[in-house]
Design an enzyme around this catalytic site. Structure first.
Site, PDB file in Angstrom:
ATOM      1  N   ASP A  13       0.812  -1.223   0.000  1.00  0.00           N
ATOM      2  CA  ASP A  13       0.000   0.000   0.000  1.00  0.00           C
ATOM      3  C   ASP A  13       0.841   1.266   0.000  1.00  0.00           C
ATOM      4  O   ASP A  13       0.442   2.305   0.555  1.00  0.00           O
ATOM      5  CB  ASP A  13      -0.956   0.012   1.214  1.00  0.00           C
ATOM      6  CG  ASP A  13      -1.870  -1.202   1.226  1.00  0.00           C
ATOM      7  OD1 ASP A  13      -2.210  -1.683   0.136  1.00  0.00           O
ATOM      8  OD2 ASP A  13      -2.231  -1.666   2.322  1.00  0.00           O
ATOM      9  N   LYS A  16       1.806   2.138  -5.113  1.00  0.00           N
ATOM     10  CA  LYS A  16       2.351   1.583  -6.362  1.00  0.00           C
ATOM     11  C   LYS A  16       1.416   1.836  -7.543  1.00  0.00           C
ATOM     12  O   LYS A  16       1.865   2.134  -8.649  1.00  0.00           O
ATOM     13  CB  LYS A  16       2.582   0.061  -6.213  1.00  0.00           C
ATOM     14  CG  LYS A  16       3.564  -0.300  -5.095  1.00  0.00           C
ATOM     15  CD  LYS A  16       3.653  -1.786  -4.908  1.00  0.00           C
ATOM     16  CE  LYS A  16       2.411  -2.422  -4.358  1.00  0.00           C
ATOM     17  NZ  LYS A  16       2.064  -2.044  -2.969  1.00  0.00           N
ATOM     18  N   GLY A  40      -4.589  -4.340  -3.835  1.00  0.00           N
ATOM     19  CA  GLY A  40      -5.568  -3.292  -4.132  1.00  0.00           C
ATOM     20  C   GLY A  40      -4.770  -2.064  -4.512  1.00  0.00           C
ATOM     21  O   GLY A  40      -4.117  -1.469  -3.657  1.00  0.00           O
ATOM     22  N   HIS A  41      -4.751  -1.724  -5.796  1.00  0.00           N
ATOM     23  CA  HIS A  41      -3.928  -0.621  -6.293  1.00  0.00           C
ATOM     24  C   HIS A  41      -4.839   0.522  -6.744  1.00  0.00           C
ATOM     25  O   HIS A  41      -5.641   0.351  -7.660  1.00  0.00           O
ATOM     26  CB  HIS A  41      -3.037  -1.103  -7.441  1.00  0.00           C
ATOM     27  CG  HIS A  41      -2.032  -2.133  -7.001  1.00  0.00           C
ATOM     28  ND1 HIS A  41      -1.174  -2.770  -7.867  1.00  0.00           N
ATOM     29  CD2 HIS A  41      -1.744  -2.633  -5.775  1.00  0.00           C
ATOM     30  CE1 HIS A  41      -0.403  -3.614  -7.185  1.00  0.00           C
ATOM     31  NE2 HIS A  41      -0.746  -3.551  -5.924  1.00  0.00           N
ATOM     32  N   GLN A 224       1.950  -6.039  -3.209  1.00  0.00           N
ATOM     33  CA  GLN A 224       2.427  -6.137  -1.823  1.00  0.00           C
ATOM     34  C   GLN A 224       3.706  -5.311  -1.626  1.00  0.00           C
ATOM     35  O   GLN A 224       3.934  -4.390  -2.372  1.00  0.00           O
ATOM     36  CB  GLN A 224       2.634  -7.601  -1.411  1.00  0.00           C
ATOM     37  CG  GLN A 224       1.340  -8.409  -1.247  1.00  0.00           C
ATOM     38  CD  GLN A 224       0.734  -8.880  -2.547  1.00  0.00           C
ATOM     39  OE1 GLN A 224       1.382  -9.527  -3.340  1.00  0.00           O
ATOM     40  NE2 GLN A 224      -0.531  -8.583  -2.769  1.00  0.00           N
TER      41      GLN A 224
HETATM   42  P1  GDP Z   1      -0.764   0.333  -3.544  1.00  0.00           P
HETATM   43  O1  GDP Z   1      -1.354  -0.959  -3.072  1.00  0.00           O
HETATM   44  O2  GDP Z   1       0.690   0.425  -3.288  1.00  0.00           O
HETATM   45  O3  GDP Z   1      -1.119   0.651  -4.971  1.00  0.00           O
HETATM   46  O4  GDP Z   1      -1.432   1.471  -2.643  1.00  0.00           O
HETATM   47  P2  GDP Z   1      -2.995   1.608  -2.256  1.00  0.00           P
HETATM   48  O5  GDP Z   1      -3.742   2.082  -3.430  1.00  0.00           O
HETATM   49  O6  GDP Z   1      -3.483   0.374  -1.583  1.00  0.00           O
HETATM   50  O7  GDP Z   1      -2.908   2.691  -1.110  1.00  0.00           O
HETATM   51  C1  GDP Z   1      -2.389   3.961  -1.328  1.00  0.00           C
HETATM   52  C2  GDP Z   1      -3.492   4.981  -0.987  1.00  0.00           C
HETATM   53  O8  GDP Z   1      -2.912   6.252  -0.853  1.00  0.00           O
HETATM   54  C3  GDP Z   1      -4.540   5.122  -2.077  1.00  0.00           C
HETATM   55  O9  GDP Z   1      -5.768   5.427  -1.487  1.00  0.00           O
HETATM   56  C4  GDP Z   1      -4.029   6.293  -2.901  1.00  0.00           C
HETATM   57  O10 GDP Z   1      -5.066   6.977  -3.584  1.00  0.00           O
HETATM   58  C5  GDP Z   1      -3.440   7.160  -1.818  1.00  0.00           C
HETATM   59  N1  GDP Z   1      -2.309   7.997  -2.224  1.00  0.00           N
HETATM   60  C6  GDP Z   1      -1.295   7.714  -3.094  1.00  0.00           C
HETATM   61  N2  GDP Z   1      -0.381   8.709  -3.086  1.00  0.00           N
HETATM   62  C7  GDP Z   1      -0.822   9.636  -2.196  1.00  0.00           C
HETATM   63  C8  GDP Z   1      -0.297  10.872  -1.719  1.00  0.00           C
HETATM   64  O11 GDP Z   1       0.773  11.323  -2.110  1.00  0.00           O
HETATM   65  N3  GDP Z   1      -1.014  11.525  -0.774  1.00  0.00           N
HETATM   66  C9  GDP Z   1      -2.205  11.064  -0.294  1.00  0.00           C
HETATM   67  N4  GDP Z   1      -2.817  11.753   0.645  1.00  0.00           N
HETATM   68  N5  GDP Z   1      -2.732   9.901  -0.733  1.00  0.00           N
HETATM   69  C10 GDP Z   1      -2.039   9.198  -1.657  1.00  0.00           C
HETATM   70  P1  IMO Z   2      -0.937  -4.231  -2.227  1.00  0.00           P
HETATM   71  O1  IMO Z   2      -0.515  -4.800  -3.548  1.00  0.00           O
HETATM   72  C1  IMO Z   2      -0.949  -4.609   2.120  1.00  0.00           C
HETATM   73  C2  IMO Z   2      -0.976  -8.710   3.717  1.00  0.00           C
HETATM   74  C3  IMO Z   2      -2.200  -9.176   4.469  1.00  0.00           C
HETATM   75  C4  IMO Z   2      -1.559 -10.143   5.459  1.00  0.00           C
HETATM   76  C5  IMO Z   2      -0.453 -10.785   4.628  1.00  0.00           C
HETATM   77  C6  IMO Z   2      -0.847 -12.128   4.022  1.00  0.00           C
HETATM   78  O2  IMO Z   2      -2.225  -3.492  -2.279  1.00  0.00           O
HETATM   79  O3  IMO Z   2       0.172  -3.460  -1.602  1.00  0.00           O
HETATM   80  P2  IMO Z   2      -2.415 -12.847   2.002  1.00  0.00           P
HETATM   81  O4  IMO Z   2      -3.881 -12.634   1.785  1.00  0.00           O
HETATM   82  O5  IMO Z   2      -1.566 -12.259   0.941  1.00  0.00           O
HETATM   83  O6  IMO Z   2      -2.058 -14.267   2.299  1.00  0.00           O
HETATM   84  O7  IMO Z   2      -2.094 -12.048   3.381  1.00  0.00           O
HETATM   85  O8  IMO Z   2      -0.167  -9.874   3.591  1.00  0.00           O
HETATM   86  N1  IMO Z   2      -1.228  -8.187   2.343  1.00  0.00           N
HETATM   87  C7  IMO Z   2      -1.176  -6.897   2.017  1.00  0.00           C
HETATM   88  N2  IMO Z   2      -0.971  -5.793   2.781  1.00  0.00           N
HETATM   89  N3  IMO Z   2      -1.089  -4.503   0.781  1.00  0.00           N
HETATM   90  C8  IMO Z   2      -1.258  -5.585  -0.002  1.00  0.00           C
HETATM   91  O9  IMO Z   2      -1.255  -5.531  -1.335  1.00  0.00           O
HETATM   92  C9  IMO Z   2      -1.345  -6.851   0.614  1.00  0.00           C
HETATM   93  N4  IMO Z   2      -1.539  -8.116   0.166  1.00  0.00           N
HETATM   94  C10 IMO Z   2      -1.443  -8.914   1.232  1.00  0.00           C
HETATM   95  O10 IMO Z   2      -2.853  -8.105   5.099  1.00  0.00           O
HETATM   96  O11 IMO Z   2      -0.948  -9.428   6.494  1.00  0.00           O
HETATM   97 MG    MG Z   3      -2.899  -1.641  -1.819  1.00  0.00          MG
END
Ligand code: GDP
Ligand code: IMO
Ligand code: MG
Length: 430
Positions: A13, A16, A40-41, A224
C-alpha cells in the site's frame, strides 16, 4: 523507456498503483508478476478513482497492453468481475489484456481453507486477506495446483480437480469439521469462467519476448511490499509470493538481464495491514490522526491499516534486496500537520544497536527503534508542483531519507490525484 520494475519497499500500500499509472504513459506493456487479488492498487484521475486487484494498473491507458504473468495466482471469478467492472466504466480490455496459461488458479476451497486456517485455535493468525492466496501457492509448491492451461483440457481438468478436491474435503472434514465442496458445482462453474477468459489466455512469456525483441518498454508492477515477501519479509507474517524485483523475472519468464531499472515506492511514513512485527508503530492517538489524514484503510478488505514512523532500517534492507536505483516517495502531505517527525535509523537489540534488518522474529518484535527527530514543516504541501518551492523542513526530511537509504528520490507524491506528483529531474534529484 527502459524495462522497469516498480516494487513496494515496506509492507504494501505504498502507492504503487499511482506510480504505475504515471509511468505507464511511457510504457508499451504493464505486467503483474506475483500475488493475486489480495492486491488493491488505487489510481485517482480526473475521471474518477479506480481500484485494481488483478488487472495491471496500466489498463487505464488505451495504448498500453497489460499482462498477468505466470507468477500470479488467478481467481477467475474475481478476474471476470474486474473485467466487467472496467468495461462498465468504459475501459475496454479486449485485445490488450493477456493472461498467462501457466498461472495457477484459485478455487473456492482455497478461499475457505485460508479462512479456516486463520480461525483455527492453536494455528498462527497472519491476518490474511482471505482471498485463498496462500493455499493456492502451497498447492503450486506441492505440485497439486491447477493452471489456467488445464481449463482447456476437460478430461485432465476433471481428473486434477477431483484429486485436489477429495484431498481438501478430507482435510476440511477431519480437521475443521467443515462439510466440504461438491465436485460438479465447481467443475461447471470453472468451465464457465474458462470460456469467459479464453480470449485473453496465451503464452505471455513468448508475448513479452517478442516485445523485448521489438524494443518495447515493459513496466513490471509489483504487488504487496518487500517485507511481505515469502523469503525476505517478516516471516511468517508475509504473503506467499516473491514480491521483490527478482520475482519479476521468475513471475514472467523475462530474464534478469533484460531488466534495466528498479524503482522502489515508499510512503513518507509506514503502514501495515494484518498481524506481525512493526517496530515503529504509533501509539493510539497518533495512529488515529494519521489513519484519518492518510485514509489508511485497506483498498481490498477495508481493514484499518496500522501506522508508524518511517523506518529507514526496513527500507534500506529493501533497497539492497531489490537493487533499488530510484525512489518514489508518496503521501508526504499526510505529515503536513505534525510538529515533529521521527525516523528510525537503527534498532537496539539485546543491548546492541544494529542498522541491518534482523531475520529473527523476536528481534523484530522486541527491537527498540533508535529515532532521530526532525522539525515538521506545518504547511499544506498538497498543491506544490516543484521540489524547489517546498518548505525547507520538508526538503530536509526528504534529503535525510535519501541519505539514509543511499538512493536518490526521483518522484514525490503529495496527494492521491495523478496531478499531485513532482518529478525530480537529474539536477534536482534528492
Ligand atoms: P498500492 O497498493 O501500493 O497501490 O497502494 P494503495 O492504493 O493500496 O494505497 C495507497 C493509498 O494512498 C490510495 O488510497 C491512494 O489513492 C493514496 N495515495 C497515493 N499517493 C498519495 C499521496 O501522495 N497523498 C495522499 N494523501 N494519498 C495518496
Ligand atoms: P498491495 O498490492 C498490504 C498482507 C495481508 C496479510 C499478509 C498475508 O495493495 O500493496 P495474504 O492474503 O496475501 O495471504 O495475506 O499480507 N497483504 C497486504 N498488505 N497490501 C497488499 O497488497 C497486501 N496483500 C497482502 O494483510 O498481512
Ligand atoms: Mg494496496
Amino acid at each position: 523507456m527502459s524495462n522497469t520494475v516498480v516494487v513496494g519497499a515496506q509492507w504494501g500500500d505504498e502507492g504503487k498503483g499511482k506510480v504505475i499509472d504515471i509511468l505507464a504513459k511511457h510504457a508499451d506493456y504493464v505486467v503483474r508478476y506475483q500475488g493475486g487479488n489480495n492486491a488493491g492498487h488505487t489510481v485517482v484521475k480526473t475521471s474518477g478513482e479506480f481500484i485494481l486487484h488483478l488487472v495491471p494498473s496500466g489498463i487505464l491507458h488505451r495504448g498500453v497492453r497489460c499482462v498477468i504473468g505466470n507468477g500470479v495466482v488467478i481467481d477467475p471469478e474475481a478476474l471476470v468481475g474486474e473485467i466487467e467492472g472496467l468495461e462498465k466504466r468504459g475501459i475496454s480490455v479486449k485485445g490488450r489484456l493477456f493472461v498467462s496459461e501457466r498461472a495457477h488458479l484459485i478455487f473456492p476451497y482455497h478461499r475457505v481453507y485460508d479462512r479456516l486456517r486463520e480461525d483455527k485455535k492453536g494455528f498462527i493468525k497472519i491476518g490474511t486477506t482471505g482471498r485463498g492466496i496462500g493455499p493456492s501457492y502451497s498447492d503450486k509448491a506441492l505440485r497439486s495446483g491447477i493452471r489456467v492451461v488445464d481449463l482447456y483440457e476437460p478430461a485432465l481438468f476433471r481428473e486434477k480437480l477431483s484429486r485436489s478436491l477429495s484431498e481438501k474435503n478430507e482435510i476440511f472434514r477431519k480437521i475443521y469439521g467443515f462439510k466440504g465442496f461438491a465436485f460438479e458445482e465447481i467443475f461447471s462453474e470453472y468451465q464457465r469462467y474458462a470460456k469467459k477468459i479464453k480470449p485473453f489466455v496465451c503464452d505471455t512469456a513468448m508475448l513479452l519476448h517478442r516485445a523485448l525483441r521489438a524494443r518495447r518498454a515493459i513496466l513490471f508492477e509489483g504487488a504487496q511490499g518487500t517485507h511481505l515477501d515469502v523469503d525476505h519479509g517478516t516471516y511468517p507474517f508475509v504473503t506467499s509470493s516473491y514480491v521483490t524485483s527478482g520475482g519479476a523475472s521468475v513471475g514472467t519468464g523475462i530474464p534478469p538481464t533484460a531488466i534495466d531499472r528498479v524503482i522502489g515506492v515508499v510512503k513518507a511514513y509506514t503502514t501495515r495491514v494484518g498481524e506481525g512485527p512493526f517496530p515503529t508503530e504509533f501509539g493510539l492517538s497518533l495512529m488515529a490522526e494519521i489513519r484519518k489524514k492518510g485514509k489508511e484503510f485497506g483498498a481490498t478488505t477495508g481493514r484499518p491499516r496500522r501506522c508508524g514512523w518511517f523506518d529507514a532500517v526496513l527500507v534500506r534492507y529493501s533497497c539492497l534486496i531489490n537493487g533499488v536505483q530510484e525512489i518514489a516517495v508518496t503521501k508526504l502531505d499526510v505529515l503536513d500537520t505534525l510538529k515533529e517527525i521521527k525516523v528510525c535509523v537503527g534498532y537496539r537489540v539485546r543491548g546492541k544497536i544494529t542498522r541491518d534488518f534482523p531475520a529473527s522474529l523476536s528481534a523484530q518484535e522486541k527491537g527498540i527503534p533508535v529515532y532521530e527527530t526532525h522539525a515538521g514543516w506545518l504547511c499544506d504541501t498538497s498543491g506544490f508542483k516543484e521540489f524547489k518551492a517546498l518548505p525547507e523542513n520538508a526538503k530536509k526530511y526528504l534529503k535525510r531519507l535519501s541519505q539514509l537509504l543511499g538512493v536518490p528520490i526521483t518522484m514525490l507524491s503529495v496527494g492521491s490525484h495523478e496531478k499531485q506528483t513532482l518529478h525530480l529531474n537529474r539536477s534536482h534529484r534528492i
